[in-house]
Write a protein that holds these residues in place. Structure first.
Motif, PDB file in Angstrom:
ATOM      1  N   GLY A 147       0.887  -0.981  -0.249  1.00  0.00           N
ATOM      2  CA  GLY A 147      -0.241   0.077   0.119  1.00  0.00           C
ATOM      3  C   GLY A 147       1.226   0.775  -0.229  1.00  0.00           C
ATOM      4  O   GLY A 147       2.015   1.222   0.320  1.00  0.00           O
ATOM      5  N   VAL A 148      -0.240   2.322  -0.332  1.00  0.00           N
ATOM      6  CA  VAL A 148       0.531   3.841  -0.246  1.00  0.00           C
ATOM      7  C   VAL A 148      -0.142   4.429   1.199  1.00  0.00           C
ATOM      8  O   VAL A 148      -0.911   3.917   1.422  1.00  0.00           O
ATOM      9  N   TYR A 149       1.114   4.684   1.722  1.00  0.00           N
ATOM     10  CA  TYR A 149       0.585   5.856   2.668  1.00  0.00           C
ATOM     11  C   TYR A 149       1.179   7.709   2.897  1.00  0.00           C
ATOM     12  O   TYR A 149       1.526   7.768   4.106  1.00  0.00           O
ATOM     13  N   PRO A 150       0.319   7.908   2.200  1.00  0.00           N
ATOM     14  CA  PRO A 150       1.134   9.682   2.456  1.00  0.00           C
ATOM     15  C   PRO A 150       0.895  10.473   3.419  1.00  0.00           C
ATOM     16  O   PRO A 150      -0.401  10.036   3.932  1.00  0.00           O
ATOM     17  N   GLU A 151       1.277  11.077   3.318  1.00  0.00           N
ATOM     18  CA  GLU A 151       1.536  12.772   4.868  1.00  0.00           C
ATOM     19  C   GLU A 151       1.628  13.787   4.014  1.00  0.00           C
ATOM     20  O   GLU A 151       2.566  14.168   3.163  1.00  0.00           O
ATOM     21  N   THR A 152       0.260  14.416   3.826  1.00  0.00           N
ATOM     22  CA  THR A 152       0.404  15.844   3.511  1.00  0.00           C
ATOM     23  C   THR A 152       1.353  17.232   4.386  1.00  0.00           C
ATOM     24  O   THR A 152       1.205  16.841   5.871  1.00  0.00           O
ATOM     25  N   LYS A 153       2.086  17.462   3.878  1.00  0.00           N
ATOM     26  CA  LYS A 153       3.353  18.232   5.006  1.00  0.00           C
ATOM     27  C   LYS A 153       3.036  19.718   4.933  1.00  0.00           C
ATOM     28  O   LYS A 153       3.168  20.047   3.621  1.00  0.00           O
ATOM     29  N   VAL A 187      -4.175   2.091   0.995  1.00  0.00           N
ATOM     30  CA  VAL A 187      -4.141   3.420   1.419  1.00  0.00           C
ATOM     31  C   VAL A 187      -4.457   3.665   1.989  1.00  0.00           C
ATOM     32  O   VAL A 187      -5.348   3.477   2.745  1.00  0.00           O
ATOM     33  N   PHE A 188      -3.636   4.567   3.231  1.00  0.00           N
ATOM     34  CA  PHE A 188      -4.172   5.317   4.423  1.00  0.00           C
ATOM     35  C   PHE A 188      -3.490   6.951   3.932  1.00  0.00           C
ATOM     36  O   PHE A 188      -2.408   7.235   3.155  1.00  0.00           O
ATOM     37  N   GLU A 202     -13.606  12.877   0.888  1.00  0.00           N
ATOM     38  CA  GLU A 202     -14.184  12.404  -0.319  1.00  0.00           C
ATOM     39  C   GLU A 202     -14.277  11.258  -0.469  1.00  0.00           C
ATOM     40  O   GLU A 202     -14.465  10.654  -1.543  1.00  0.00           O
ATOM     41  N   LEU A 203     -12.633  11.058  -0.858  1.00  0.00           N
ATOM     42  CA  LEU A 203     -11.672   9.687  -1.170  1.00  0.00           C
ATOM     43  C   LEU A 203     -12.909   8.271  -0.653  1.00  0.00           C
ATOM     44  O   LEU A 203     -11.657   7.051  -1.370  1.00  0.00           O
ATOM     45  N   GLU A 204     -12.962   8.408   0.727  1.00  0.00           N
ATOM     46  CA  GLU A 204     -13.046   7.574   1.261  1.00  0.00           C
ATOM     47  C   GLU A 204     -12.288   5.800   1.632  1.00  0.00           C
ATOM     48  O   GLU A 204     -12.532   4.281   1.147  1.00  0.00           O
ATOM     49  N   VAL A 205     -10.857   6.940   1.428  1.00  0.00           N
ATOM     50  CA  VAL A 205     -10.008   5.553   2.693  1.00  0.00           C
ATOM     51  C   VAL A 205      -9.579   6.310   3.373  1.00  0.00           C
ATOM     52  O   VAL A 205     -10.223   6.884   4.074  1.00  0.00           O
TER      53      VAL A 205
END
Length: 331
Positions: A147-153, A187-188, A202-205
């Motif tokens: 999976g991918v686990y992005p952070e908004t920095k 996804v997280f 809204e992405l529902e993840v």
């Protein structure tokens, strides 16, 4: 309430990739983290001048790239204020993606990770699009979900610069088949900023509210605060000292009730950051005086696994994987 409960067992989140073995936030680090047993590729996102999302620890890129060695970019050095802190260096938002493509990654903590530093200059700076494609490829090659686990920095900082992180993130994940309850790979999405997370609902993840060790998050991590977080998020990602505090001597103290409290609120718990070098371990788990040597990391993982955490952010995915396997065998 929790909307998307990931499958157990305990998830291994490769923090900036296998950043204990390769310079962080490089495709090489991400791939190695997955091949070493990681379940998720963890990514810090910042924006370029032309609105592309790239993987860097912070908007300031002077400490993690060779930008200072490029004379054509010398005039980009400047001072900015991020979250009240004045920082001098080179900033991603002053470079187009084409200009970023000329740079190469360097090790952020070379004194502790000299083997990584020996790889300085070898790896380009990846985009989120490239990372998503890597996760899909590895899912096929390894025969298990990566999976991918992005952070908004620093999302407010980016928004003030006219470079909101959420719209391009939403668009890219939708276009890549990573939105909704059944994404192509797991996804997280994570942030310290609750407003950023709310924009991503809204992405529902699954969404993860990060929480550092400072007083700013004290109220948020009470039972009442956790109930409020559960209204918009699915998990918390606390500094691990929020779960097992360290005393003045650097040794672990009595665990808090945070894991239990979060679970009672319907939240998963993914603490950060586990690192295997002596420099980052309590004195009782160190092996000798060499800060770069590995210590008794398995004992640290076991203490958190015993408390019921649902995942761990780690710089050393292989070590987390081995510690998890040992723990599960003993159950």
């Amino acid at each position: 309430m929790r909307r998307n409960k990931p499958e157990l067992p305990i998830k291994i989140i490769s923090h900036r990739g296998a950043s204990g073995h390769r310079p962080e936030h490089t495709l090489a680090a991400y791939e190695l983290g997955a091949r070493y047993g990681g379940d998720f590729i963890e990514v810090d996102l910042v924006a370029t001048k032309d609105g592309h999302l790239i993987a860097r620890h912070e908007p300031e890129i002077g400490h993690t790239t060779d930008v200072a060695a490029h004379p054509e970019f010398a005039d980009r050095r400047t001072t900015r204020t991020i979250d009240g802190r004045e920082i001098t260096g080179f900033f991603a938002e002053d470079f187009t993606l084409e200009e970023i493509s000329r740079l190469r990654a360097v090790e952020r903590i070379p004194d502790v990770r000299p083997d990584n530093a020996a790889l300085d200059g070898q790896y380009p700076i990846p985009t989120l699009a490239e990372i998503v494609e890597l996760a899909k490829r590895l899912t096929g090659e390894l025969g298990r979900p990566i999976g991918v686990y992005p952070e908004t920095k620093h999302p407010a900082y980016h928004a003030a610069a006219g470079l909101e992180l959420e719209p391009p993130l939403i668009a890219l994940l939708r276009d890549s088949g990573l939105a909704g309850p059944d994404p192509e790979v797991p996804v997280f999405l994570q942030s310290f900023d609750p407003e950023s997370l709310k924009k991503l609902r809204e992405l529902e993840v699954p969404l993860v509210q990060l929480a550092h060790s400072g007083a700013a998050f004290d109220d948020a991590l009470t039972p009442e605060g956790l109930a409020r977080i559960a209204e918009y998020a699915d998990a918390i990602g606390p500094d691990k000292t929020r779960i097992i505090p360290l005393g003045a001597d650097g040794e672990p103290g009595e665990p808090t009730t945070l894991v239990e409290d979060a679970h009672a609120a319907g939240l998963l718990v993914h603490p950060y950051t586990f690192r295997s070098e002596n420099a980052f371990l309590p004195p009782s788990l160190r092996s000798g005086q060499d800060a770069t040597a590995y210590g008794g990391f398995a004992a640290e993982y076991e203490a958190f696994f015993e408390l019921g955490v649902d995942g761990v952010f780690t710089d050393h995915s292989r070590h987390a994987y081995l510690a998890r396997e040992l723990f599960l065998q003993e159950q």
